[in-house]
Design a protein around this motif. Structure first.
Motif, PDB file in Angstrom:
ATOM      1  N   MET A  55       0.842  -1.184   0.000  1.00 25.34           N
ATOM      2  CA  MET A  55       0.000   0.000   0.000  1.00 25.34           C
ATOM      3  C   MET A  55       0.884   1.243   0.000  1.00 25.34           C
ATOM      4  O   MET A  55       1.837   1.319   0.770  1.00 25.34           O
ATOM      5  CB  MET A  55      -0.884   0.009   1.238  1.00 25.34           C
ATOM      6  N   ARG A  56       0.527   2.185  -0.853  1.00 19.97           N
ATOM      7  CA  ARG A  56       1.277   3.438  -0.958  1.00 19.97           C
ATOM      8  C   ARG A  56       0.332   4.614  -0.808  1.00 19.97           C
ATOM      9  O   ARG A  56      -0.744   4.632  -1.406  1.00 19.97           O
ATOM     10  CB  ARG A  56       1.974   3.558  -2.312  1.00 19.97           C
ATOM     11  N   VAL A  57       0.779   5.599  -0.034  1.00 22.40           N
ATOM     12  CA  VAL A  57      -0.015   6.802   0.208  1.00 22.40           C
ATOM     13  C   VAL A  57       0.819   8.025  -0.149  1.00 22.40           C
ATOM     14  O   VAL A  57       1.980   8.127   0.254  1.00 22.40           O
ATOM     15  CB  VAL A  57      -0.458   6.877   1.685  1.00 22.40           C
ATOM     16  N   LEU A  58       0.215   8.939  -0.880  1.00 17.00           N
ATOM     17  CA  LEU A  58       0.853  10.206  -1.222  1.00 17.00           C
ATOM     18  C   LEU A  58       0.322  11.292  -0.305  1.00 17.00           C
ATOM     19  O   LEU A  58      -0.895  11.455  -0.161  1.00 17.00           O
ATOM     20  CB  LEU A  58       0.549  10.579  -2.676  1.00 17.00           C
ATOM     21  N   VAL A  59       1.251  12.042   0.318  1.00 11.61           N
ATOM     22  CA  VAL A  59       0.888  13.194   1.146  1.00 11.61           C
ATOM     23  C   VAL A  59       1.591  14.418   0.570  1.00 11.61           C
ATOM     24  O   VAL A  59       2.780  14.636   0.825  1.00 11.61           O
ATOM     25  CB  VAL A  59       1.281  12.990   2.631  1.00 11.61           C
ATOM     26  N   PRO A  60       0.884  15.219  -0.241  1.00 14.88           N
ATOM     27  CA  PRO A  60       1.480  16.452  -0.754  1.00 14.88           C
ATOM     28  C   PRO A  60       1.637  17.466   0.384  1.00 14.88           C
ATOM     29  O   PRO A  60       0.729  17.634   1.197  1.00 14.88           O
ATOM     30  CB  PRO A  60       0.464  16.951  -1.783  1.00 14.88           C
ATOM     31  N   LEU A  61       2.781  18.122   0.421  1.00 13.58           N
ATOM     32  CA  LEU A  61       3.057  19.114   1.461  1.00 13.58           C
ATOM     33  C   LEU A  61       3.259  20.480   0.829  1.00 13.58           C
ATOM     34  O   LEU A  61       4.134  20.663  -0.019  1.00 13.58           O
ATOM     35  CB  LEU A  61       4.308  18.727   2.255  1.00 13.58           C
ATOM     36  N   ALA A  62       2.440  21.435   1.260  1.00 17.35           N
ATOM     37  CA  ALA A  62       2.525  22.808   0.755  1.00 17.35           C
ATOM     38  C   ALA A  62       3.047  23.715   1.856  1.00 17.35           C
ATOM     39  O   ALA A  62       2.836  23.456   3.049  1.00 17.35           O
ATOM     40  CB  ALA A  62       1.143  23.286   0.312  1.00 17.35           C
ATOM     41  N   GLN A  63       3.713  24.778   1.458  1.00 12.24           N
ATOM     42  CA  GLN A  63       4.136  25.781   2.429  1.00 12.24           C
ATOM     43  C   GLN A  63       2.911  26.219   3.232  1.00 12.24           C
ATOM     44  O   GLN A  63       1.854  26.442   2.672  1.00 12.24           O
ATOM     45  CB  GLN A  63       4.764  26.997   1.719  1.00 12.24           C
ATOM     46  N   GLY A  64       3.062  26.316   4.543  1.00 12.16           N
ATOM     47  CA  GLY A  64       1.956  26.755   5.382  1.00 12.16           C
ATOM     48  C   GLY A  64       0.953  25.670   5.727  1.00 12.16           C
ATOM     49  O   GLY A  64      -0.141  25.965   6.204  1.00 12.16           O
ATOM     50  N   CYS A  65       1.331  24.401   5.522  1.00 17.22           N
ATOM     51  CA  CYS A  65       0.429  23.321   5.923  1.00 17.22           C
ATOM     52  C   CYS A  65       0.378  23.242   7.451  1.00 17.22           C
ATOM     53  O   CYS A  65       1.229  23.801   8.149  1.00 17.22           O
ATOM     54  CB  CYS A  65       0.876  21.983   5.334  1.00 17.22           C
ATOM     55  N   GLU A  66      -0.612  22.561   7.960  1.00 12.14           N
ATOM     56  CA  GLU A  66      -0.755  22.370   9.406  1.00 12.14           C
ATOM     57  C   GLU A  66       0.117  21.183   9.816  1.00 12.14           C
ATOM     58  O   GLU A  66      -0.174  20.042   9.474  1.00 12.14           O
ATOM     59  CB  GLU A  66      -2.228  22.123   9.757  1.00 12.14           C
ATOM     60  N   GLU A  67       1.215  21.467  10.519  1.00 17.36           N
ATOM     61  CA  GLU A  67       2.173  20.414  10.836  1.00 17.36           C
ATOM     62  C   GLU A  67       1.623  19.329  11.746  1.00 17.36           C
ATOM     63  O   GLU A  67       1.977  18.159  11.608  1.00 17.36           O
ATOM     64  CB  GLU A  67       3.484  20.964  11.403  1.00 17.36           C
ATOM     65  N   LEU A  68       0.738  19.681  12.668  1.00 20.00           N
ATOM     66  CA  LEU A  68       0.168  18.664  13.548  1.00 20.00           C
ATOM     67  C   LEU A  68      -0.564  17.605  12.723  1.00 20.00           C
ATOM     68  O   LEU A  68      -0.428  16.404  12.968  1.00 20.00           O
ATOM     69  CB  LEU A  68      -0.790  19.304  14.558  1.00 20.00           C
ATOM     70  N   ASP A  75       0.978   5.868  -9.327  1.00 22.32           N
ATOM     71  CA  ASP A  75      -0.292   5.485  -8.722  1.00 22.32           C
ATOM     72  C   ASP A  75      -0.105   5.221  -7.234  1.00 22.32           C
ATOM     73  O   ASP A  75       0.900   4.630  -6.812  1.00 22.32           O
ATOM     74  CB  ASP A  75      -0.849   4.227  -9.390  1.00 22.32           C
ATOM     75  N   PHE A  76      -1.090   5.640  -6.461  1.00 23.85           N
ATOM     76  CA  PHE A  76      -1.107   5.442  -5.016  1.00 23.85           C
ATOM     77  C   PHE A  76      -2.453   4.850  -4.634  1.00 23.85           C
ATOM     78  O   PHE A  76      -3.436   5.005  -5.361  1.00 23.85           O
ATOM     79  CB  PHE A  76      -0.888   6.787  -4.298  1.00 23.85           C
ATOM     80  N   ASP A  77      -2.507   4.199  -3.488  1.00 17.16           N
ATOM     81  CA  ASP A  77      -3.762   3.650  -2.984  1.00 17.16           C
ATOM     82  C   ASP A  77      -4.606   4.730  -2.319  1.00 17.16           C
ATOM     83  O   ASP A  77      -5.820   4.580  -2.181  1.00 17.16           O
ATOM     84  CB  ASP A  77      -3.480   2.527  -1.981  1.00 17.16           C
ATOM     85  N   MET A  78      -3.935   5.814  -1.907  1.00 14.37           N
ATOM     86  CA  MET A  78      -4.610   6.914  -1.235  1.00 14.37           C
ATOM     87  C   MET A  78      -3.803   8.186  -1.426  1.00 14.37           C
ATOM     88  O   MET A  78      -2.575   8.146  -1.436  1.00 14.37           O
ATOM     89  CB  MET A  78      -4.745   6.597   0.265  1.00 14.37           C
ATOM     90  N   VAL A  79      -4.508   9.303  -1.555  1.00 13.59           N
ATOM     91  CA  VAL A  79      -3.891  10.632  -1.559  1.00 13.59           C
ATOM     92  C   VAL A  79      -4.513  11.382  -0.387  1.00 13.59           C
ATOM     93  O   VAL A  79      -5.734  11.486  -0.297  1.00 13.59           O
ATOM     94  CB  VAL A  79      -4.151  11.395  -2.883  1.00 13.59           C
ATOM     95  N   VAL A  80      -3.656  11.890   0.518  1.00 15.72           N
ATOM     96  CA  VAL A  80      -4.131  12.565   1.730  1.00 15.72           C
ATOM     97  C   VAL A  80      -3.599  13.989   1.773  1.00 15.72           C
ATOM     98  O   VAL A  80      -2.388  14.206   1.664  1.00 15.72           O
ATOM     99  CB  VAL A  80      -3.661  11.833   3.005  1.00 15.72           C
TER     100      VAL A  80
END
Length: 183
Positions: A1-14, A61-66
């Motif tokens: 299983m693979r998950v993609l987590v895109p990170l943008a400037q100013g994201c909520e780190e918690l 391809d990923f199983d989930m994008v969060v």
């Protein structure tokens, strides 16, 4: 299983770190991808180092994008056509799409919340802008393969729901019991 987590400037780190940490505890492969090269400075000035860039994994391809929330991070995600394309492509092929806090607005803008029950940080998604969305007051909302979370306080419950959706109840319970949460 693979998950993609895109990170943008100013994201909520918690939210970002909780999602990444708990999914990795569940032995799910997590790929963090910055919208641009280099470190990501989150909303409370925590510096995150993405594994790669979004450009480098956009065609995978990923199983989930969060999508983690936070502002202006969620706005940067919404304004990036690559993010919207990735979300739509993954939804079309039956992968999970998920977002927390301000980021469910990105799912709504991609058309993925039409006729869905979803939650978000209060005021981030205006019902008049997305009349086909059924906005509910809940920490986590799951509707088919779309998972949304309310905000930073719901990050752990949201991440555990992601684990259960991908890997089953037993894996979720295994991760959760090791966290020693009180109820």
């Amino acid at each position: 299983m693979r998950v993609l987590v895109p990170l943008a400037q100013g994201c909520e780190e918690l939210e970002a770190v909780t999602i990444i940490d708990l999914l990795r505890r569940a032995e799910i492969e997590v790929v963090t991808a910055g919208l641009t090269e280099g470190p990501v400075k989150a909303s409370r000035d925590t510096v995150l180092l993405p594994d790669t860039t979004l450009e480098a994994v956009a065609d995978q391809d990923f199983d989930m994008v969060v999508l983690p929330g936070g502002l202006p991070g969620a706005q940067y995600l919404e304004d990036d056509p690559r993010v919207l394309d990735i979300l739509r492509r993954h939804a079309e092929r039956g992968a999970y799409t998920a977002a927390i806090c301000a980021a469910p607005k990105v799912l709504a803008s991609a058309g993925l919340l039409d006729d869905k029950r979803a939650t978000c940080y209060p005021g981030c998604v205006k019902p008049e802008d997305f009349p086909r969305l059924n906005l509910i007051d809940a920490a986590v909302a799951i509707d088919g393969r779309v998972i949304t979370g309310r905000g930073p306080g719901a990050a752990m419950d949201f991440a555990l729901a992601l684990i259960e959706s991908l890997a089953g109840r037993e894996r979720r319970e295994s991760v959760e019991s090791a966290l020693i949460r009180s109820h």
